[in-house]
Design a protein around this motif. Structure first.
Motif, PDB file in Angstrom:
ATOM      1  N   LEU A 197       0.769  -1.101   0.133  1.00 17.45           N
ATOM      2  CA  LEU A 197       0.355   0.152  -0.543  1.00 17.45           C
ATOM      3  C   LEU A 197       1.079   1.108   0.227  1.00 17.45           C
ATOM      4  O   LEU A 197       0.422   2.202  -0.967  1.00 17.45           O
ATOM      5  CB  LEU A 197      -1.427   0.584   1.123  1.00 17.45           C
ATOM      6  N   GLY A 198       2.286   1.378   0.452  1.00 14.19           N
ATOM      7  CA  GLY A 198       2.962   2.064   0.773  1.00 14.19           C
ATOM      8  C   GLY A 198       3.901   2.611  -1.299  1.00 14.19           C
ATOM      9  O   GLY A 198       4.089   3.025  -0.935  1.00 14.19           O
ATOM     10  N   GLY A 199       3.381   1.857  -1.773  1.00 14.00           N
ATOM     11  CA  GLY A 199       4.047   1.522  -2.932  1.00 14.00           C
ATOM     12  C   GLY A 199       5.714   1.207  -2.758  1.00 14.00           C
ATOM     13  O   GLY A 199       6.159   1.968  -3.815  1.00 14.00           O
ATOM     14  N   ILE A 200       6.434   0.162  -2.252  1.00 15.28           N
ATOM     15  CA  ILE A 200       7.662  -0.189  -2.042  1.00 15.28           C
ATOM     16  C   ILE A 200       7.479  -1.306  -3.342  1.00 15.28           C
ATOM     17  O   ILE A 200       7.289  -2.046  -4.340  1.00 15.28           O
ATOM     18  CB  ILE A 200       7.415  -1.003  -1.340  1.00 15.28           C
ATOM     19  N   GLU A 201       9.132  -0.957  -3.939  1.00 11.37           N
ATOM     20  CA  GLU A 201       9.504  -1.614  -5.228  1.00 11.37           C
ATOM     21  C   GLU A 201      10.552  -2.721  -5.183  1.00 11.37           C
ATOM     22  O   GLU A 201      10.427  -3.438  -5.911  1.00 11.37           O
ATOM     23  CB  GLU A 201      10.331  -0.499  -6.062  1.00 11.37           C
ATOM     24  N   TYR A 202      10.757  -2.690  -3.783  1.00 12.87           N
ATOM     25  CA  TYR A 202      11.442  -4.014  -2.720  1.00 12.87           C
ATOM     26  C   TYR A 202      10.975  -4.428  -1.911  1.00 12.87           C
ATOM     27  O   TYR A 202      11.029  -3.139  -1.238  1.00 12.87           O
ATOM     28  CB  TYR A 202      12.696  -3.900  -3.810  1.00 12.87           C
ATOM     29  N   LEU A 203      11.421  -5.282  -1.945  1.00  7.78           N
ATOM     30  CA  LEU A 203      11.165  -5.147  -0.406  1.00  7.78           C
ATOM     31  C   LEU A 203      12.689  -4.880   0.986  1.00  7.78           C
ATOM     32  O   LEU A 203      11.310  -4.956   1.400  1.00  7.78           O
ATOM     33  CB  LEU A 203      11.043  -7.442   0.127  1.00  7.78           C
ATOM     34  N   GLN A 204      13.202  -5.140   0.044  1.00  8.95           N
ATOM     35  CA  GLN A 204      14.221  -4.347   1.141  1.00  8.95           C
ATOM     36  C   GLN A 204      13.577  -2.819   1.129  1.00  8.95           C
ATOM     37  O   GLN A 204      14.502  -2.310   3.222  1.00  8.95           O
ATOM     38  CB  GLN A 204      16.152  -4.445   0.691  1.00  8.95           C
TER      39      GLN A 204
END
Length: 654
Positions: free
Chosen positions: A125-132
């Motif tokens: 929901l926060g729009g992260i591109e990578y899990l890290q």
């Protein structure tokens, strides 16, 4: 409709939709949250169709608005929108739903393993591109305690812990998550269905297939395969996505099924439609009469095949009789020749054989030729009979299948006293003859494109010299063709030939329409089909905003959870934006505009600084005074807990 409080066992929500459609009590539905146990915050969800607050309540709010009641607790966050979503998720009981999913992992020091599933959803929901990025991003979500508290958690874990929890997730975990997300979707979906039916008299569903690519050289993505994705051959997965067109939300994303990259669109349609019907709890009237007519035609063909087989069998018998007669004659002539030759040898005759011997030999040769000609004819007849028997067996199996299909449709109509007209819009890849037949008999009005380009070429060859084209778009005009039979679909489709005037060339395509009603005017038909771009926009939003395009993890269930969370997130953020509009105490124009822009909410507001102020009076989120949304105050619970700053020309009072 009542949404159960957190940690309460969710019961089936509301009455059957068919009852809602006929019950006036549900014409103005409200979604409320009851009081929670002592010590818990009370969340009140207010909707546009809910009654306005009384004048007395407004007066009380104004009176206490400037008072400081009790101890003030204040925290700062760099993710304002995620705090809002956390409160909204708790109000909808989403956090409690996810906290109960089965996950075969021991509880760690930071909390139960289900907390990592919730953190995974928050990251999407926060729009992260990578899990890290949960820990190592410029504004890490996992290290923000305000977000964890807003989502009902003590603290979020490290992204590596999230990855390990998703690694041990299994099919039961996935099924429980999907069920929990759909229980949240249900009241919104049923309200949208009722409103849409009242306004339009029908529902419109879109289905599309989209690719999820991975590196072509990667070997650690399970079941990834090469297939046609995004106008090219790529390695990855396919996802069949469906959406409902509705006035209130524009679109509601419904279902998603995952397939390997080699899967074709046509192979996914029936499973997608079945899941959509199960989710919507409504369906159209099945066209039993069409199946009955098709069955009668097949019975006629079946009888004709039997007549042909009987005729061929009679011919076979005749050929066998001729062959047996010839065989008997050959045997007789051969015995006669043997006797004469033996007599000649016994008497020692050396002169030429008698004329009777020559005649016998001539007759023998003629009968042998007759037998030689009969054998190929018999073999051909046997092959024809074998093919007819095979066709009869296939027809017999088809008739049995049609009888079962007819019984199912008839029983389904009996169990569906309130059928709803439904329009299904699909791309060319889905529109095989088998799929079109199936959809038509299920009762859908179908809008699609021709499955093969050869259809368009065939129609172009049939055009009259002076065809009258109708303008249907800025660079498109169309010509009505009339009834057309597509492949092995037994029902006539209305066809429209469309030509696009492009800079480099003129491109042609064919649109198909099937319904019990005549097709609309050509411009309306053209615009109605191209309005299916709403699902294409939804898929683009999920890929570009909610990271559906890039895989955050590589575990099989983790990838599917990411897909389901992205699908749900597109709806969830819209609902939250509508909820926040009712909670604003004041806001500047930038924030008012952002509430209608999902990408801005996820990419900008989710990364904006804010102060979270709580006291006995209420629970308030104040966006940063130096940010683009300065002057915006959201009353999350209770009344406004702080003095409202009065910024002239910069905010919109409520």
């Amino acid at each position: 409709m009542i949404i159960p409080p957190p940690r309460a066992k969710r019961q089936p929500i509301g009455p059957v939709l068919a009852e809602l459609l006929t019950d006036e009590r549900f014409s103005e539905r409200q979604v409320l949250v009851p009081n929670l146990p002592p010590g818990e915050e009370v969340y009140q969800i207010k909707w546009p169709w809910q009654v306005e607050p009384s004048a007395e309540a407004i007066q009380i709010a104004e009176l206490v608005g400037e008072q400081a009641v009790g101890e003030v607790i204040e925290a700062t966050t760099d993710h304002a929108w995620l705090v809002v979503l956390g409160h909204f998720a708790q109000a909808l009981d989403l956090v409690a739903e996810l906290a109960e999913v089965p996950l075969n992992q021991k509880q760690g020091a930071n909390g139960p393993p289900q907390m990592k599933v919730i953190e995974f959803l928050v990251g999407i929901l926060g729009g992260i591109e990578y899990l890290q990025e949960l820990n190592l991003g410029p504004q890490p979500i996992a290290t923000d305690p305000t977000i964890a508290q807003a989502w009902g958690q003590k603290i979020f874990g490290h992204y590596s812990q999230v990855s390990r929890s998703l690694e041990v997730a299994d099919e039961q975990t996935l099924a429980a998550v999907v069920q929990g997300l759909r229980s949240i979707l249900e009241p919104y979906l049923q309200a949208a269905i009722m409103e849409t039916i009242k306004q339009n008299g029908q529902l419109t569903v879109d289905i599309d297939l989209t690719g999820r690519q991975v590196s072509p050289t990667s070997r650690d993505y399970p079941e990834a395969d090469f297939g046609w994705m995004d106008d090219g051959v790529s390695k990855g997965y396919q996802a069949a996505v469906s959406s409902l067109v509705c006035e209130r939300w524009g679109r509601l994303m419904l279902t998603l099924q995952r397939y390997s990259g080699r899967t074709l669109s046509a192979d996914c349609l029936q499973a997608a439609v079945n899941e959509v019907e199960a989710l919507l709890q409504v369906r159209p009237r099945r066209r039993v009469e069409l199946v009955q007519a098709r069955r009668q035609e097949m019975v006629t063909q079946f009888d004709q095949l039997h007549l042909k087989l009987d005729h061929h069998q009679q011919q076979e018998k005749g050929l066998w009789a001729r062959i047996r007669t010839a065989r008997q004659a050959i045997n007789a002539y051969e015995r006669e020749l043997a006797e004469v030759e033996a007599d000649y040898q016994a008497k020692g005759w050396v002169e030429r054989p008698h004329s009777q011997l020559a005649k016998t030999r001539h007759k023998l040769a003629a009968v042998q030729k007759q037998q030689e000609r009969a054998w190929p004819n018999l073999q051909k007849m046997q092959a024809k009979s074998a093919r007819l028997r095979q066709q009869i067996d296939q027809q017999q199996e088809t008739l049995v299948a049609i009888d079962e299909w007819l019984a199912y449709l008839d029983a389904d109509n009996m169990a569906n006293p309130n059928p709803v007209p439904m329009v299904l819009r699909i791309d060319a890849g889905f529109s095989t003859g088998l799929n079109l037949t199936w959809l038509i008999e299920l009762g859908y009005a179908v809008l699609t494109k021709a499955h093969h380009s050869g259809t368009t070429q065939c129609l172009r060859r049939r055009l009259p010299a002076q065809a009258q084209w109708t303008v249907v778009g800025k660079n498109a005009d169309a010509l009505a063709i009339g009834a057309y039979y597509q492949n092995d679909c037994p029902y006539p489709l209305q066809a429209m030939l469309v030509r696009y005037h492009l800079p480099e060339k003129i491109r042609y395509t064919t649109l198909f329409y099937y319904s019990e009603n005549p097709p609309p005017a050509l411009p309306d038909w053209f615009n109605c089909y191209n309005a299916r771009q709403t699902i294409e926009a939804g898929i683009k939003e999920e890929k570009g905003v909610f990271t559906l395009k890039r895989h955050l993890v590589r575990s099989p269930i983790g990838m599917q959870l990411q897909e389901q969370f992205a699908l749900f997130g597109a709806n969830f953020v819209r609902w939250a934006a509508a909820w926040v509009k009712q909670l604003l105490s004041q806001a500047n124009q930038n924030f008012i505009t952002a509430l209608d822009q999902i990408k801005t909410l996820v990419r900008v507001v989710s990364r904006s600084r804010a102060r979270w102020v709580r006291n006995a009076l209420g629970n308030t989120l104040i966006l940063d005074e130096d940010g683009p949304f300065a002057g915006t105050i959201i009353c999350l619970a209770g009344l406004v807990a702080v003095q409202l700053p009065l910024r002239l020309f910069n905010f919109v009072p409520f």
